[in-house]
Design a protein around this motif. Structure first.
Motif: not given
Length: 760
Positions: A686-706
């Motif tokens: 679960k942690d590996i997947i969470l880390e991966d999607i958070i990284a992609i979210g940052k690359e795609q300019n998701l804001k912290g609350f998103e």
């Protein structure tokens, strides 16, 4: 050779769109204090004249225009194997006459007389419930010949919705195939699991019909057993294998409750023996009642006319096809998106109008790659979910390659990207020959255009596909009520300076952005862009909802504007960007607004994510989500990183607790030996997947609350069958939230969030 051209100069391969068109893609006027937007293409004249034909007023002329060009038309693979076998345009011209005449001769249908054409309720209704196949379009064209209206019944609808459609429309005839007899029987007798809800069916109690008007079922299978010298079905000889398990029982049950089952061959024979002169429609003739998904209630039936579909088809042809494209009968579209949807129908009508070919997939989406390899289509209409998986698979394959192959791919990619930035998109460079040809062959090697609908697709994926496939990738947007295609991106718009978008309105439509109240949505960033609910007006807007004036008045205002329920914005280059469904956008406890669909689309860019559903909570200040992993990719990634030993993945605390449903009896236990459900239990996964999607979210300019703050993994996918996907393959959010309410609440509680309110 500049920028890697293999044989020709760029300007000899294709034209380049002028910068002034791309910098400001819509014309803006004002009406009643609001901005009205239109595309720069001129609207069609009263004859729907395009460079491919004229005097096209109804779908009847759409077919005739293609028929004049001649050649192969509808193709299929016998039993899903071997080469494609094609019916010609002339073959279908004969069949549509025979089928329409057969409906009149066998079922007593009466085409509307000329004086009645276009009036409400005069067209006989014909139901279709089956997957895409030649027979689907044969029946549709038979209906067109005699001004009958078609009513698609999604095979993925729940039985309650299907029953509602049958009863509301008072359908007497339903065309289908053997594989759906079980579903139909349970629908019209209320004997499926959905209706019984764990109640035991009394086998001694006779079944009764819960649909008042259905009298005939027409079976369209091409390999039915018949009684000697007839086209009467010998149901006792139907093989009960695979999907047809117990089909004889359901066949007999339907006969016993008074349903007459007839073969399509018998319908054709009745029409061939007594052909009836065509009764062509007029523009205002009802062509179809197309029911929406009905995720929050009964489905609504959009009343769509020949004018709606013909105007849309001709406008899309005019606006979509670049002037340097040569269209011939060699061009082919692979039909796999449901024909019950207006999008697939519009594409089929455009292809027909141009005299091109349509090849049908074999019925299994998981094997569509095989169909594509055989058919070698030039036109591919698809949805973001599939292209996201293609993108992830290519990226994964590149990542697994040697250092040399990765460097070569990156070098070639950058060369092609520079070509794209200079205004050219094609597959005739040395880099296509050396590097990208293998990827292109996976799609048959002949792709000229991909059109994406249903949901937004990230600009990184679109750019990636344009580079690697060397074909146009266009995004469209619309709704059932707008006759599918309302906006379309321009063929020469390859770059996204302001993010992904769905282009500009078709020349037959105009658009406005209706402001929404502050309580519903506020832009998160300071911008001069125009935000609000997207509305359309034009000749493609439905007449209204079938027998539902209340919903019609809610959707179409007094000035003729259809309110889509989607929030969007006008970008600085005057293109339209979709933000999300108005009803799904919600406010977090601290006052920030989020669009869960936007976040889900970004997280699904991860190679490890198959599906996800993100939610908020009334009093929560953050988001949580349920993730369905891509288990094959997950196992491969863990193996590549030497993390596939279960002993290393599972913590000491987990080993000592009773939380895991499996035991670790050996240090050599490998992740490949665990079931999908067991993998979902491991915290580190679960942690590996969470880390991966958070990284992609940052690359795609998701804001912290998103970004989600907590997730859980599940092994059961969202499907049409379990009711967690809509017929258009979007998350059915109400159903997902209801089923997993306790799971979501637990995720919020683990973060110390208040769960007294409701899931958002």
């Amino acid at each position: 050779m500049g920028l890697g051209i293999l044989l020709k100069r760029n300007e000899d391969i294709q034209l380049k769109m002028e910068p002034e068109i791309l910098n400001e893609q819509m014309v803006k006027t004002e009406e009643n204090g609001q901005n009205i937007y239109r595309g720069k293409s001129l609207p069609l004249d009263d004859h729907n004249t395009t460079r491919y034909g004229s005097d096209t007023y109804t779908l009847y002329e759409i077919f005739e225009n293609g028929r004049k060009k001649g050649g192969d038309y509808l193709g299929y693979r016998k039993n899903g194997e071997g080469p494609y076998i094609f019916y010609t345009y002339e073959d279908i011209a004969q069949k549509m006459t025979h089928i329409g005449s057969g409906f009149i001769n066998l079922f007593g249908f009466k085409p509307p007389i000329p004086e009645e054409q276009g009036k409400d309720g005069v067209e006989p209704l014909v139901g279709i419930m089956m997957k895409n196949c030649p027979e689907w379009l044969m029946i549709l064209w038979g209906n067109v010949c005699y001004s009958f209206a078609t009513v698609p019944v999604y095979e993925t609808f729940c039985k309650k919705s299907a029953r509602y459609i049958l009863n509301t429309t008072e359908l007497s005839v339903l065309n289908t195939k053997l594989e759906f007899l079980k579903q139909i029987t349970e629908t019209i007798t209320c004997t499926g699991e959905e209706d019984l809800k764990n109640k035991k069916l009394d086998e001694n109690e006779p079944l009764t019909l819960k649909t008042k008007h259905l009298k005939y079922i027409v079976l369209c299978d091409d390999d039915l057993p018949y009684k000697e010298n007839t086209y009467d079905i010998d149901y006792e000889k139907i093989p009960e294998t695979g999907k047809l398990k117990n089909v004889r029982h359901y066949f007999k049950t339907l006969l016993n409750i008074g349903i007459e089952i007839i073969s399509l061959k018998k319908v054709e024979e009745a029409g061939k023996n007594n052909p009836i002169p065509h009764v062509p429609p007029v523009p205002e003739t009802l062509y179809m009642i197309c029911f929406t998904s009905g995720t929050t209630g009964n489905p609504k039936g959009a009343l769509l006319t020949h004018k709606n579909f013909t105007t849309n088809s001709c406008s899309a042809t005019n606006d979509l096809i670049p002037p340097f494209f040569e269209i011939t009968n060699k061009d082919c579209h692979i039909s796999y998106l449901p024909l019950s949807h207006t999008l697939e129908q519009i594409v089929c009508f455009v292809v027909t109008y141009l005299g091109c070919r349509i090849g049908f997939y074999s019925g299994n989406v998981m094997k569509i790659v095989d169909d594509i390899a055989i058919l070698q289509p030039s036109i591919f209409i698809t949805v973001p979910r599939l292209l996201t998986r293609v993108y992830a698979a290519i990226k994964s394959a590149v990542e697994k390659g040697s250092s040399l192959s990765r460097n070569l791919f990156d070098f070639a990619y950058n060369k092609k990207l520079n070509l794209l930035k200079s205004g050219y998109c094609h597959n005739q460079t040395i880099w296509d020959k050396l590097v990208f040809s293998k990827i292109q062959k996976k799609f048959g090697g002949n792709l000229r255009v991909i059109i994406v609908g249903s949901a937004p697709l990230d600009e990184e994926i679109i750019t990636f596909l344009r580079v690697t496939l060397g074909c146009f990738v266009l995004e469209g947007y619309g709704a059932t009520e707008t006759c599918a295609v309302a906006t379309l991106s321009l063929w020469g718009d390859y770059l996204y300076p302001y993010g992904s978008h769905v282009g500009v309105p078709l020349s037959c439509n105009e658009m406005k952005i209706d402001p929404v109240s502050e309580s519903e949505y506020i832009p998160n960033s300071k911008t001069d862009c125009e935000y609000g609910e997207i509305c359309f007006r034009g000749r493609t807007i439905m007449k209204g909802y079938y027998k539902n004036q209340e919903e019609t008045k809610k959707s179409i205002d007094n000035d003729g504007w259809f309110h889509t329920g989607d929030i969007g914005r006008i970008l600085p280059d005057r293109t339209v960007q979709i933000i999300g469904r108005k009803k799904f956008i919600f406010k977090l406890a601290q006052g920030e607004y989020v669009s869960p669909e936007h976040i889900e689309n970004i997280y699904c860019m991860s190679t490890l994510v198959e599906q996800c559903c993100i939610v908020g909570h009334t009093y929560a200040s953050c988001l949580v989500g349920i993730i369905v992993p891509d288990f094959d990719e997950l196992r491969k990634k863990l193996k590549r990183k030497s993390m596939d030993s279960v002993n290393d993945l599972v913590s000491t605390e987990e080993k000592q607790s009773s939380r895991l449903s499996f035991s670790i009896s050996s240090n050599s236990l490998n992740i490949s030996e665990l079931t999908n459900k067991e993998i979902c239990e491991i915290e580190k996964v679960k942690d590996i997947i969470l880390e991966d999607i958070i990284a992609i979210g940052k690359e795609q300019n998701l804001k912290g609350f998103e970004q989600v703050k907590n997730i859980t993994l599940i092994s059961d996918p969202f499907t049409n069958e379990n009711g967690l996907l809509t017929p258009s393959d979007k998350n059915c959010r109400p159903a997902i939230k209801k089923l997993y309410e306790d799971v979501y609440n637990k995720l919020f509680q683990q973060l110390g969030q208040n769960t007294k309110g409701n899931l958002l």
